[in-house]
Design a protein around this motif. Structure first.
Motif, short mmCIF file in Angstrom:
data_model
loop_
_atom_site.label_atom_id
_atom_site.label_comp_id
_atom_site.label_asym_id
_atom_site.label_seq_id
_atom_site.Cartn_x
_atom_site.Cartn_y
_atom_site.Cartn_z
N GLN A 22 -50.12 52.29 21.06
CA GLN A 22 -51.54 51.17 20.68
C GLN A 22 -51.38 50.28 19.83
OE1 GLN A 22 -53.11 54.50 20.46
NE2 GLN A 22 -52.00 55.04 21.54
N PRO A 23 -52.89 49.48 20.03
CA PRO A 23 -52.53 47.88 19.46
C PRO A 23 -52.51 47.68 18.46
CG PRO A 23 -54.97 49.01 20.58
CD PRO A 23 -54.07 50.50 20.34
N GLU A 24 -50.90 46.37 18.68
CA GLU A 24 -50.74 46.31 17.27
C GLU A 24 -52.03 46.53 16.22
OE1 GLU A 24 -47.05 42.99 15.74
OE2 GLU A 24 -47.62 42.53 17.72
N GLY A 25 -51.35 46.35 14.83
CA GLY A 25 -52.29 46.15 13.42
C GLY A 25 -53.51 47.29 13.29
N ASP A 26 -53.44 48.49 13.99
CA ASP A 26 -53.98 49.23 14.28
C ASP A 26 -53.65 50.64 13.11
OD1 ASP A 26 -55.63 48.80 16.05
OD2 ASP A 26 -56.19 50.44 17.34
N ALA A 27 -55.17 50.88 12.45
CA ALA A 27 -54.41 52.12 11.51
C ALA A 27 -53.98 53.11 12.19
CB ALA A 27 -55.81 52.28 10.47
N ILE A 28 -53.29 53.98 11.05
CA ILE A 28 -52.25 54.91 11.40
C ILE A 28 -53.30 55.90 12.15
CG2 ILE A 28 -52.95 56.24 9.67
CD1 ILE A 28 -50.03 56.41 11.71
N ASP A 29 -54.54 55.99 11.94
CA ASP A 29 -55.84 56.83 12.71
C ASP A 29 -55.71 56.83 13.59
OD1 ASP A 29 -56.18 57.45 10.03
OD2 ASP A 29 -58.16 56.29 9.84
N THR A 30 -55.83 55.60 14.75
CA THR A 30 -55.91 55.81 15.65
C THR A 30 -54.39 56.21 16.38
OG1 THR A 30 -56.85 53.56 15.65
CG2 THR A 30 -55.18 53.89 18.10
N THR A 31 -53.41 56.44 15.70
CA THR A 31 -51.81 56.89 15.95
C THR A 31 -52.60 58.04 16.08
OG1 THR A 31 -50.62 54.79 15.12
CG2 THR A 31 -49.97 57.68 15.48
N VAL A 32 -52.58 58.69 15.03
CA VAL A 32 -53.41 60.33 14.86
C VAL A 32 -53.53 61.17 15.73
CG1 VAL A 32 -53.70 61.95 13.21
CG2 VAL A 32 -53.07 60.14 12.43
N ASN A 33 -54.64 59.81 16.48
CA ASN A 33 -55.87 60.20 16.97
C ASN A 33 -55.04 60.52 18.62
OD1 ASN A 33 -57.82 60.60 15.39
ND2 ASN A 33 -59.20 58.65 15.75
N ALA A 34 -54.41 59.66 18.70
CA ALA A 34 -53.60 59.64 20.51
C ALA A 34 -52.71 60.57 20.54
CB ALA A 34 -52.57 58.18 20.50
N CYS A 35 -51.72 60.59 18.99
CA CYS A 35 -50.75 62.16 19.31
C CYS A 35 -52.03 63.51 19.69
CB CYS A 35 -50.30 62.25 18.20
SG CYS A 35 -49.22 60.87 17.65
#
Length: 263
Positions: A22-35
């Protein structure tokens, strides 16, 4: 395919890699959605009857392996703070998609995964472990498979032969001799992968190698005095398969109908 297909996700192995992409500094929501996108792809590909995501405990204790080899994972890079704080959100999202989470208590997730996989295999049912960790290859048998989601490949018998040149049941002896640099398992000084493969092509295991009286002098010299170290490294590389799990298969049955409404 048998009537059951149990998919076991090595959760932190998956999540760390998804987060790193994920792009550095992105909120955890981005990782949750990607997961969740990754999870849905795994489900669609594997069509599980049962599924669970196994997480490592988050304590600083490095467990029983570090008691045997103090250097074990001593310098492992810590988890990014944003990811550590977001694990509950990821587990909640998994739950909403029909996938329960199992958290290890003292033992590593690897050992819990190995225990569950072999319990299912003993019932002659199919298991797929989703992980990039080659350590699971020691578990390979007709009903146990390892899927590297990111490379889109199976870590199967052909992979083990090409990568290590030994049988799956010899892998822990291989690592006992050659070590695992990523986990800071030293192996025997001066014994590299090629030598370990060569020795294990002539002898069944570490005990047979050290007991041999026909070893080439150059290998005898390197091995002398290192039997205990080789056995310790082998023990640390070996997955435990007798961890109390505290649940049964019914608890992780996958309801594809419920899951589909969230996809």
């Amino acid at each position: 395919m048998s009537s059951l297909h149990v998919v076991i996700i090595d959760a932190m192995n998956l999540i760390r890699r998804v987060h790193a992409a994920q792009p550095e500094g992105d909120a955890i929501d981005t990782t949750v959605n990607a997961c969740i996108k990754t999870l849905n792809k795994i489900i669609n590909h594997s069509q599980p009857s049962h599924i669970v995501a196994v997480f490592d405990h988050m304590g600083s204790d490095r467990g029983w392996r570090a008691e045997i080899l103090p250097a074990y994972k001593q310098h492992r890079k810590p988890m990014p703070t944003v990811l550590e704080h977001g694990l509950d959100a990821i587990q909640d999202a998994f739950w909403q998609h029909g996938v329960d989470s199992l958290l290890s208590q003292g033992d590593e997730a690897d050992d819990m995964i190995a225990t569950l996989a072999l319990k299912v295999a003993e019932r002659r049912q199919d298991v797929t472990i989703v992980s990039t960790d080659k350590g699971y290859c020691q578990l390979l048998q007709p009903t146990v498979r390892i899927r590297d989601y990111f490379q889109q490949r199976w870590l199967d018998l052909a992979f083990v032969q090409a990568q290590f040149g030994v049988r799956p049941d010899q892998l822990c002896d291989f690592w006992g001799l050659a070590g695992i640099s990523s986990s800071e398992i030293s192996g025997v000084p001066g014994i590299g992968p090629k030598t370990a493969t060569s020795l294990l092509s002539d002898y069944a295991d570490i005990d047979a190698i050290f007991a041999a009286d026909d070893l080439a002098p150059k290998w005898q010299k390197k091995l002398t005095g290192h039997y205990e170290l080789a056995q310790q490294c082998k023990q640390v590389a070996q997955l435990k398969t007798d961890i109390p799990l505290g649940f049964n298969l019914q608890d992780i049955r996958f309801d594809s109908v419920s899951q589909s409404q969230y996809s």
